[in-house]
Scaffold this motif. Sequence first.
Motif, PDB file in Angstrom:
ATOM      1  N   PHE A   1      16.774  47.393  73.827  1.00 17.40           N
ATOM      2  CA  PHE A   1      15.678  48.344  73.965  1.00 17.40           C
ATOM      3  C   PHE A   1      15.181  48.704  72.567  1.00 17.40           C
ATOM      4  O   PHE A   1      15.969  49.105  71.707  1.00 17.40           O
ATOM      5  CB  PHE A   1      16.148  49.592  74.712  1.00 17.40           C
ATOM      6  CG  PHE A   1      16.489  49.326  76.157  1.00 17.40           C
ATOM      7  CD1 PHE A   1      15.511  49.397  77.141  1.00 17.40           C
ATOM      8  CD2 PHE A   1      17.786  48.986  76.530  1.00 17.40           C
ATOM      9  CE1 PHE A   1      15.819  49.141  78.469  1.00 17.40           C
ATOM     10  CE2 PHE A   1      18.105  48.732  77.853  1.00 17.40           C
ATOM     11  CZ  PHE A   1      17.118  48.810  78.828  1.00 17.40           C
ATOM     12  N   VAL A   2      13.877  48.548  72.355  1.00 18.09           N
ATOM     13  CA  VAL A   2      13.280  48.733  71.036  1.00 18.09           C
ATOM     14  C   VAL A   2      12.231  49.830  71.108  1.00 18.09           C
ATOM     15  O   VAL A   2      11.223  49.691  71.818  1.00 18.09           O
ATOM     16  CB  VAL A   2      12.614  47.427  70.538  1.00 18.09           C
ATOM     17  CG1 VAL A   2      11.969  47.648  69.176  1.00 18.09           C
ATOM     18  CG2 VAL A   2      13.628  46.295  70.486  1.00 18.09           C
TER      19      VAL A   2
ATOM     20  N   ASP B   1       9.615  40.310  64.304  1.00 23.09           N
ATOM     21  CA  ASP B   1      10.646  39.363  63.860  1.00 23.09           C
ATOM     22  C   ASP B   1      12.028  40.025  63.867  1.00 23.09           C
ATOM     23  O   ASP B   1      13.024  39.412  64.291  1.00 23.09           O
ATOM     24  CB  ASP B   1      10.333  38.868  62.446  1.00 23.09           C
ATOM     25  CG  ASP B   1       9.135  37.927  62.398  1.00 23.09           C
ATOM     26  OD1 ASP B   1       8.742  37.405  63.464  1.00 23.09           O
ATOM     27  OD2 ASP B   1       8.590  37.732  61.301  1.00 23.09           O
ATOM     28  N   THR B   2      12.094  41.268  63.417  1.00 19.34           N
ATOM     29  CA  THR B   2      13.367  41.988  63.409  1.00 19.34           C
ATOM     30  C   THR B   2      13.880  42.204  64.825  1.00 19.34           C
ATOM     31  O   THR B   2      15.079  42.049  65.099  1.00 19.34           O
ATOM     32  CB  THR B   2      13.210  43.347  62.697  1.00 19.34           C
ATOM     33  OG1 THR B   2      12.821  43.119  61.351  1.00 19.34           O
ATOM     34  CG2 THR B   2      14.512  44.130  62.721  1.00 19.34           C
ATOM     35  N   ALA B   3      12.979  42.567  65.739  1.00 17.77           N
ATOM     36  CA  ALA B   3      13.390  42.772  67.131  1.00 17.77           C
ATOM     37  C   ALA B   3      13.952  41.493  67.720  1.00 17.77           C
ATOM     38  O   ALA B   3      15.000  41.514  68.390  1.00 17.77           O
ATOM     39  CB  ALA B   3      12.202  43.265  67.952  1.00 17.77           C
ATOM     40  N   GLN B   4      13.297  40.367  67.464  1.00 17.85           N
ATOM     41  CA  GLN B   4      13.809  39.098  67.979  1.00 17.85           C
ATOM     42  C   GLN B   4      15.166  38.754  67.381  1.00 17.85           C
ATOM     43  O   GLN B   4      16.075  38.281  68.080  1.00 17.85           O
ATOM     44  CB  GLN B   4      12.816  37.979  67.687  1.00 17.85           C
ATOM     45  CG  GLN B   4      11.675  37.897  68.684  1.00 17.85           C
ATOM     46  CD  GLN B   4      10.891  36.616  68.536  1.00 17.85           C
ATOM     47  OE1 GLN B   4      10.380  36.309  67.453  1.00 17.85           O
ATOM     48  NE2 GLN B   4      10.775  35.845  69.607  1.00 17.85           N
TER      49      GLN B   4
ATOM     50  N   TYR C   1       4.216  43.032  71.992  1.00 16.07           N
ATOM     51  CA  TYR C   1       3.816  42.433  73.272  1.00 16.07           C
ATOM     52  C   TYR C   1       4.011  40.919  73.253  1.00 16.07           C
ATOM     53  O   TYR C   1       4.100  40.291  74.303  1.00 16.07           O
ATOM     54  CB  TYR C   1       2.350  42.768  73.573  1.00 16.07           C
ATOM     55  CG  TYR C   1       2.137  44.219  73.943  1.00 16.07           C
ATOM     56  CD1 TYR C   1       2.083  44.616  75.269  1.00 16.07           C
ATOM     57  CD2 TYR C   1       2.011  45.194  72.959  1.00 16.07           C
ATOM     58  CE1 TYR C   1       1.902  45.952  75.604  1.00 16.07           C
ATOM     59  CE2 TYR C   1       1.834  46.527  73.288  1.00 16.07           C
ATOM     60  CZ  TYR C   1       1.787  46.899  74.606  1.00 16.07           C
ATOM     61  OH  TYR C   1       1.626  48.221  74.935  1.00 16.07           O
ATOM     62  N   ARG C   2       4.067  40.373  72.072  1.00 14.84           N
ATOM     63  CA  ARG C   2       4.270  38.920  71.949  1.00 14.84           C
ATOM     64  C   ARG C   2       5.728  38.532  72.198  1.00 14.84           C
ATOM     65  O   ARG C   2       6.007  37.437  72.696  1.00 14.84           O
ATOM     66  CB  ARG C   2       3.824  38.470  70.554  1.00 14.84           C
ATOM     67  CG  ARG C   2       3.854  36.978  70.337  1.00 14.84           C
ATOM     68  CD  ARG C   2       3.138  36.609  69.058  1.00 14.84           C
ATOM     69  NE  ARG C   2       3.041  35.166  68.900  1.00 14.84           N
ATOM     70  CZ  ARG C   2       2.076  34.541  68.254  1.00 14.84           C
ATOM     71  NH1 ARG C   2       1.097  35.233  67.710  1.00 14.84           N
ATOM     72  NH2 ARG C   2       2.065  33.229  68.152  1.00 14.84           N
ATOM     73  N   VAL C   3       6.654  39.412  71.870  1.00 14.58           N
ATOM     74  CA  VAL C   3       8.070  39.044  71.938  1.00 14.58           C
ATOM     75  C   VAL C   3       8.827  39.731  73.067  1.00 14.58           C
ATOM     76  O   VAL C   3       9.952  39.336  73.392  1.00 14.58           O
ATOM     77  CB  VAL C   3       8.788  39.355  70.599  1.00 14.58           C
ATOM     78  CG1 VAL C   3       8.128  38.597  69.457  1.00 14.58           C
ATOM     79  CG2 VAL C   3       8.807  40.852  70.309  1.00 14.58           C
ATOM     80  N   ALA C   4       8.234  40.750  73.670  1.00 14.81           N
ATOM     81  CA  ALA C   4       8.964  41.528  74.677  1.00 14.81           C
ATOM     82  C   ALA C   4       8.961  40.833  76.030  1.00 14.81           C
ATOM     83  O   ALA C   4       7.985  40.187  76.417  1.00 14.81           O
ATOM     84  CB  ALA C   4       8.354  42.919  74.818  1.00 14.81           C
ATOM     85  N   ASP C   5      10.072  40.989  76.746  1.00 17.63           N
ATOM     86  CA  ASP C   5      10.134  40.564  78.146  1.00 17.63           C
ATOM     87  C   ASP C   5       9.481  41.607  79.042  1.00 17.63           C
ATOM     88  O   ASP C   5       8.888  41.265  80.072  1.00 17.63           O
ATOM     89  CB  ASP C   5      11.590  40.356  78.570  1.00 17.63           C
ATOM     90  CG  ASP C   5      12.236  39.211  77.830  1.00 17.63           C
ATOM     91  OD1 ASP C   5      12.134  38.074  78.304  1.00 17.63           O
ATOM     92  OD2 ASP C   5      12.827  39.449  76.756  1.00 17.63           O
TER      93      ASP C   5
ATOM     94  N   ALA D   1      18.884  38.513  69.494  1.00 16.58           N
ATOM     95  CA  ALA D   1      19.784  37.350  69.477  1.00 16.58           C
ATOM     96  C   ALA D   1      19.923  36.720  70.867  1.00 16.58           C
ATOM     97  O   ALA D   1      21.017  36.444  71.347  1.00 16.58           O
ATOM     98  CB  ALA D   1      21.158  37.756  68.944  1.00 16.58           C
ATOM     99  N   GLY D   2      18.780  36.500  71.504  1.00 17.02           N
ATOM    100  CA  GLY D   2      18.784  35.851  72.807  1.00 17.02           C
ATOM    101  C   GLY D   2      18.764  36.804  73.987  1.00 17.02           C
ATOM    102  O   GLY D   2      18.558  36.360  75.130  1.00 17.02           O
ATOM    103  N   ARG D   3      19.018  38.076  73.745  1.00 13.47           N
ATOM    104  CA  ARG D   3      18.935  39.053  74.837  1.00 13.47           C
ATOM    105  C   ARG D   3      17.478  39.297  75.218  1.00 13.47           C
ATOM    106  O   ARG D   3      16.576  39.055  74.437  1.00 13.47           O
ATOM    107  CB  ARG D   3      19.573  40.378  74.415  1.00 13.47           C
ATOM    108  CG  ARG D   3      21.072  40.356  74.232  1.00 13.47           C
ATOM    109  CD  ARG D   3      21.576  41.707  73.724  1.00 13.47           C
ATOM    110  NE  ARG D   3      21.165  41.956  72.337  1.00 13.47           N
ATOM    111  CZ  ARG D   3      21.314  43.122  71.717  1.00 13.47           C
ATOM    112  NH1 ARG D   3      21.825  44.167  72.371  1.00 13.47           N
ATOM    113  NH2 ARG D   3      20.933  43.257  70.456  1.00 13.47           N
ATOM    114  N   SER D   4      17.271  39.816  76.424  1.00 14.32           N
ATOM    115  CA  SER D   4      15.941  40.268  76.800  1.00 14.32           C
ATOM    116  C   SER D   4      15.544  41.457  75.930  1.00 14.32           C
ATOM    117  O   SER D   4      16.407  42.210  75.459  1.00 14.32           O
ATOM    118  CB  SER D   4      15.913  40.679  78.274  1.00 14.32           C
ATOM    119  OG  SER D   4      16.169  39.577  79.114  1.00 14.32           O
ATOM    120  N   ILE D   5      14.240  41.636  75.736  1.00  9.99           N
ATOM    121  CA  ILE D   5      13.724  42.753  74.942  1.00  9.99           C
ATOM    122  C   ILE D   5      12.850  43.639  75.827  1.00  9.99           C
ATOM    123  O   ILE D   5      11.944  43.146  76.511  1.00  9.99           O
ATOM    124  CB  ILE D   5      12.891  42.252  73.746  1.00  9.99           C
ATOM    125  CG1 ILE D   5      13.761  41.473  72.762  1.00  9.99           C
ATOM    126  CG2 ILE D   5      12.208  43.424  73.033  1.00  9.99           C
ATOM    127  CD1 ILE D   5      12.982  40.818  71.631  1.00  9.99           C
TER     128      ILE D   5
END
Length: 349
Positions: A199-200, A156-159, A237-241, A163-167
């Motif tokens: 990048f996370v 959730d924090t990464a998303q 893996y659920r939120v990353a591009d 703020a709309g950017r690719s992850i």
Amino acid sequence: MSAAGIIYSRTDKGHKISYGLTLRALYGFEVRHGERSAALLRDLVAAPNLIFSTLDDDYITFFRVALARWLRRRPTSALFLRPQTCLAPRSAVQRLKCALFRAIRGLGIANVLTIVSFEAEPAYAGMAADWVDDPEFFDLDMKLTEGTLPTTPLSDTAQARAAGRSIVAMPGALTARKGLAVLVEILEADPTLADRVLFVSAGRIDAASADLAQRFVALGGMATDRFVEDDELFSLYRVADYMWAAYAPEYDQSSGVYGRALQTGCPVVVRADSLIERLAGAAGLVTLAVPFDDPAAALAAFAAAAPHPRGVEAAARIDTDGNAARRARFVACIDRGLTPDARKGGADA
């Protein structure tokens, strides 16, 4: 000692504990870790069945125990993580290791299995009885009983930070050999990349890479410098591009990061001309290949990369059919190095 068998690795760090738990779930054997000792060697030789979950931990122990068990007609299976260490450049030690593994294969002393296919690396066929998929290529549906990827405060924090950017997520310890040095070079060549991509990193920062990590954060990267639980890693893996699996040439080997991407369909960033690029290509997984010697070309690759193509619902799913097939082949190959009563039905597959 378990009456059925032992699963052994010298330490319980990183992927080694994951391998041990997966093998225990499949076979029910006792998981053992520990430095070489007379008592440990006795137990390993005496066990009715023995699986070295990572024989690379201690080659001397593996060679000694496998030979002793062969002389006593006791079967041994072993996963070989880094067979490339037997190949070029060929030092005297590497030549000796290669000769020993060829002898083990030829005489049937142990059921040695590489975790890279012979199609990807044909030279490995001379040093092992067969190949299997890395246990981290089929384990998510064993670890996640709900059958879908979780959400966690970390994802959730990464998303929110994106703020709309690719992850692009980087699970595991943050080190130079995991590609951190190259990523910092890319970001320093064009800091505006951080305006388009977050990048996370999720894992402890290696002390030797502290300076690189500081530069990474200063350039807009998000770093989580702590031990990260499995659910947290899987939620990325659920939120990353893309997942970052672009590793240095000296670290050209199988990857659990790639393996979990394979199970979820998440695209991966890979080093151009790497083993992982070949594996992903053979599996049909979407990749973003970056060279390690040309930041401009790497930036062009990121500029051309498509955002997350899977959709929210698809991103939560695990490829259970693919996992079942990979797991069945793994069991079939391990079974060949076990007593008939310990096999799980795959010995003839």
